[in-house]
Design an enzyme around this catalytic site. Structure first.
Site, PDB file in Angstrom:
ATOM      1  N   GLN A 168       0.862  -1.181   0.000  1.00 15.30           N
ATOM      2  CA  GLN A 168       0.000   0.000   0.000  1.00 15.30           C
ATOM      3  C   GLN A 168       0.900   1.233   0.000  1.00 15.30           C
ATOM      4  O   GLN A 168       1.706   1.407   0.915  1.00 15.30           O
ATOM      5  CB  GLN A 168      -0.905   0.001   1.236  1.00 15.30           C
ATOM      6  CG  GLN A 168      -1.914  -1.132   1.281  1.00 15.30           C
ATOM      7  CD  GLN A 168      -3.049  -0.959   0.286  1.00 15.30           C
ATOM      8  OE1 GLN A 168      -3.191   0.078  -0.344  1.00 15.30           O
ATOM      9  NE2 GLN A 168      -3.867  -1.996   0.130  1.00 15.30           N
ATOM     10  N   TYR A 197      -6.129 -12.932  -1.324  1.00 15.36           N
ATOM     11  CA  TYR A 197      -5.170 -11.894  -1.760  1.00 15.36           C
ATOM     12  C   TYR A 197      -4.491 -11.245  -0.543  1.00 15.36           C
ATOM     13  O   TYR A 197      -4.382 -10.027  -0.445  1.00 15.36           O
ATOM     14  CB  TYR A 197      -5.859 -10.800  -2.591  1.00 15.36           C
ATOM     15  CG  TYR A 197      -6.826 -11.296  -3.633  1.00 15.36           C
ATOM     16  CD1 TYR A 197      -6.378 -11.719  -4.881  1.00 15.36           C
ATOM     17  CD2 TYR A 197      -8.193 -11.346  -3.370  1.00 15.36           C
ATOM     18  CE1 TYR A 197      -7.275 -12.172  -5.846  1.00 15.36           C
ATOM     19  CE2 TYR A 197      -9.096 -11.801  -4.324  1.00 15.36           C
ATOM     20  CZ  TYR A 197      -8.633 -12.211  -5.552  1.00 15.36           C
ATOM     21  OH  TYR A 197      -9.523 -12.654  -6.502  1.00 15.36           O
ATOM     22  N   ASN A 202      -0.613  -7.683   5.290  1.00 13.42           N
ATOM     23  CA  ASN A 202      -0.880  -6.294   5.678  1.00 13.42           C
ATOM     24  C   ASN A 202      -2.107  -6.178   6.583  1.00 13.42           C
ATOM     25  O   ASN A 202      -2.036  -5.595   7.672  1.00 13.42           O
ATOM     26  CB  ASN A 202      -1.070  -5.434   4.422  1.00 13.42           C
ATOM     27  CG  ASN A 202      -1.391  -3.989   4.733  1.00 13.42           C
ATOM     28  OD1 ASN A 202      -0.617  -3.298   5.380  1.00 13.42           O
ATOM     29  ND2 ASN A 202      -2.547  -3.516   4.287  1.00 13.42           N
ATOM     30  N   GLU A 218      -2.860 -16.662  -0.849  1.00 11.89           N
ATOM     31  CA  GLU A 218      -2.073 -15.753  -1.697  1.00 11.89           C
ATOM     32  C   GLU A 218      -1.340 -16.637  -2.706  1.00 11.89           C
ATOM     33  O   GLU A 218      -0.907 -17.736  -2.363  1.00 11.89           O
ATOM     34  CB  GLU A 218      -1.089 -14.971  -0.823  1.00 11.89           C
ATOM     35  CG  GLU A 218       0.031 -14.265  -1.533  1.00 11.89           C
ATOM     36  CD  GLU A 218      -0.455 -13.178  -2.473  1.00 11.89           C
ATOM     37  OE1 GLU A 218       0.045 -13.146  -3.612  1.00 11.89           O
ATOM     38  OE2 GLU A 218      -1.327 -12.390  -2.078  1.00 11.89           O
ATOM     39  N   ASP A 278      -9.039  -8.240  -1.010  1.00 10.22           N
ATOM     40  CA  ASP A 278      -8.342  -7.025  -1.456  1.00 10.22           C
ATOM     41  C   ASP A 278      -7.712  -7.338  -2.812  1.00 10.22           C
ATOM     42  O   ASP A 278      -6.499  -7.491  -2.931  1.00 10.22           O
ATOM     43  CB  ASP A 278      -7.286  -6.627  -0.422  1.00 10.22           C
ATOM     44  CG  ASP A 278      -6.565  -5.337  -0.781  1.00 10.22           C
ATOM     45  OD1 ASP A 278      -7.000  -4.656  -1.730  1.00 10.22           O
ATOM     46  OD2 ASP A 278      -5.562  -5.012  -0.119  1.00 10.22           O
ATOM     47  N   CYS A 303      -9.182  -1.126  -5.102  1.00  7.33           N
ATOM     48  CA  CYS A 303      -8.386  -0.022  -5.645  1.00  7.33           C
ATOM     49  C   CYS A 303      -8.954   0.474  -6.970  1.00  7.33           C
ATOM     50  O   CYS A 303      -8.337   1.299  -7.643  1.00  7.33           O
ATOM     51  CB  CYS A 303      -6.925  -0.440  -5.814  1.00  7.33           C
ATOM     52  SG  CYS A 303      -6.683  -1.846  -6.929  1.00  7.33           S
ATOM     53  N   GLU A 337      -9.418   4.668  -3.282  1.00  9.86           N
ATOM     54  CA  GLU A 337      -9.539   3.342  -2.677  1.00  9.86           C
ATOM     55  C   GLU A 337     -10.890   3.279  -1.974  1.00  9.86           C
ATOM     56  O   GLU A 337     -11.337   4.267  -1.388  1.00  9.86           O
ATOM     57  CB  GLU A 337      -8.408   3.134  -1.669  1.00  9.86           C
ATOM     58  CG  GLU A 337      -8.140   1.700  -1.313  1.00  9.86           C
ATOM     59  CD  GLU A 337      -7.049   1.063  -2.166  1.00  9.86           C
ATOM     60  OE1 GLU A 337      -6.757  -0.120  -1.936  1.00  9.86           O
ATOM     61  OE2 GLU A 337      -6.499   1.743  -3.047  1.00  9.86           O
TER      62      GLU A 337
END
Length: 346
Positions: A168, A197, A202, A218, A278, A303, A337
Site C-alpha cells: 500500500q 489476496y 498487511n 495468496e 483485497d 483499488c 480506494e
C-alpha cells in the site's frame, strides 16, 4: 482532481446501490507516497536527471513533493553520485520507503556485473539498501528487505517485505483502512476469517487478535514467506497462510481436490464468519464471487471503483451493503480506494 470533486463523482457511481452515509478519509497532500518510480533523462551535456512521462514524452523533474520525506532527501544525493560514474545505460530509478527504512533500485540496459564494485561503494557511502537490475540479472547490496511499523489502535504492528511485494503506497491511509475494518469488526460477532489476496499479511497480521483463527491465501510464494515471518515478528499463532489461487481454494473447500500445500491445515476446523478480499484492479472474477457469497460477512477493499461497482451489482443480490468508505490513497489524482462491508440478507 480535488478531494471534494473525486468524492462527488464516486458517490454518484454507487448511488443506486448505497444511499447511506459514506465515510471519507483524506490523505496528506505532500510527502505521503512511499513508492516512487522515475525514468532517466540523459541531457546532451552527459548529465542525467530524474524524469516522468507526460504525453509519451520524458519531462525532467527536480523534486517530487508527494514522495515520502526520506525519498525526497535522498533524490538529489543519489543523483549527484549517479552522475559521477553510474549513469551509463541507466534508464530508471525506483524508491521504496517505510517509516523506518528505504531501498533504491537502479535499472540498467547493460551488464550490471561490470559495475559491481561501483555499486557496492555507492551502497556503503550512502548507507543504502541498493538493488541493481538488468535483463535477467539482479544484484543486491546491504540487503533488500524493508522493515515497517504500523500504529494500529495505539499498538505497534511489525512487518517485513521487499520491493517485489505489493505494498500500500500511502502509509497514513493504509493505517486508516486497517482501523476502519477493525471498527466494523468490533461491533460484530466474530468467529474465523477467510482472507483472499493476503499479500505479506498487511491486513491479516493486524486482524489476528479479532478472530479465533484465520485462513489466508495468496498465490505469491515470496509473499507467503514474508507473511509467515510477519507472524513470528508479532508472536501470532492463529493464522494459517497457504499458497492457493481462489479456484484452488474453492476446489479444496468443496473437497474436489487435495493439495500438498494444505498439509497440516484442517479446513473443516474453520467456522468462517467473515471474508476479506483485497483484489487487484481487475476486481473479483465470477468464480471468486461464487466462492465468497455464501459467507455471512464480506469486507471488500478495492483499488478500482469501476470494477468494485460491477462486483457489487452481483454481490448485492445476496448481500446488503452496510457500510461504504472512500480512502484518498493518491491525493490530487482521480484514484480512490474503497472499502465495503456487506452482510448476507435474511
Amino acid at each position: 482532481m480535488h478531494f471534494e470533486e473525486k468524492i462527488a463523482l464516486n458517490k454518484a457511481l454507487f448511488s443506486s446501490l448505497y444511499d447511506k452515509e459514506i465515510q471519507c478519509f483524506k490523505s496528506p497532500l505532500k510527502a505521503y507516497r512511499t513508492r516512487a518510480e522515475f525514468c532517466i533523462y540523459h541531457h546532451e551535456n552527459g548529465e542525467i536527471s530524474y524524469a516522468m512521462y507526460e504525453n509519451k514524452k520524458k519531462i525532467p523533474i527536480k523534486n517530487f513533493e508527494i514522495a515520502d520525506e526520506k525519498i525526497q532527501a535522498y533524490m538529489p544525493i543519489l543523483l549527484d553520485n549517479l552522475n559521477e560514474n553510474l549513469k551509463h545505460k541507466l534508464f530508471g530509478v525506483e524508491f521504496l520507503a517505510t517509516k523506518i527504512d528505504l531501498s533504491i533500485t537502479l535499472l540498467y540496459h547493460k551488464n550490471i556485473e561490470s559495475i559491481t564494485q561501483d555499486l557496492q561503494e555507492l551502497s556503503k557511502k550512502l548507507n543504502l539498501k541498493l538493488i541493481a537490475r538488468s535483463r535477467g540479472k539482479k544484484l543486491v547490496f546491504n540487503g533488500e528487505n524493508l522493515k515497517q511499523i504500523l500504529n494500529i489502535k495505539n499498538k505497534e504492528i511489525f512487518y517485513e517485505f521487499n520491493n517485489d511485494c505489493f505494498i500500500q503506497p500511502n502509509t497514513t491511509i493504509n493505517e486508516k483502512m486497517i482501523e476502519w475494518v477493525i471498527d466494523l469488526l468490533e461491533k460484530e460477532e466474530r468467529k474465523d476469517l477467510l482472507e483472499l489476496y493476503c499479500g505479506y499479511g498487511n491486513f491479516t497480521i493486524a486482524l489476528a487478535k479479532y478472530f479465533n483463527k484465520i485462513l489466508a491465501t495468496e498465490i505469491s510464494k515470496k509473499n507467503i514467506e514474508f507473511a509467515l515471518k510477519n507472524c513470528d515478528l508479532n508472536s501470532i499463532k492463529n493464522i494459517s497462510f497457504t499458497r492457493l489461487s481462489s479456484e484452488e481454494l474453492s476446489q479444496a473447500l468443496k473437497k474436489e481436490r487435495e493439495f500438498n500445500r494444505l498439509k497440516g491445515i484442517d479446513l473443516d476446523g474453520f467456522n468462517i464468519s467473515h471474508v476479506l478480499v483485497d483484489p487487484p484492479r481487475a476486481g473479483l472474477d465470477v468464480s471468486v464471487i461464487e466462492l465468497i457469497k455464501k459467507y455471512e460477512n464480506i469486507i471488500y477493499i478495492s483499488c478500482n471503483p469501476i470494477t468494485l461497482r460491477e462486483n457489487l451489482e452481483i454481490l448485492s443480490q445476496s448481500h446488503e451493503i452496510l457500510n461504504l468508505a472512500f480512502f484518498d490513497q493518491f491525493a490530487n489524482t482521480s484514484h480512490l480506494e474503497c472499502g465495503v462491508h456487506l452482510r448476507l440478507k435474511a
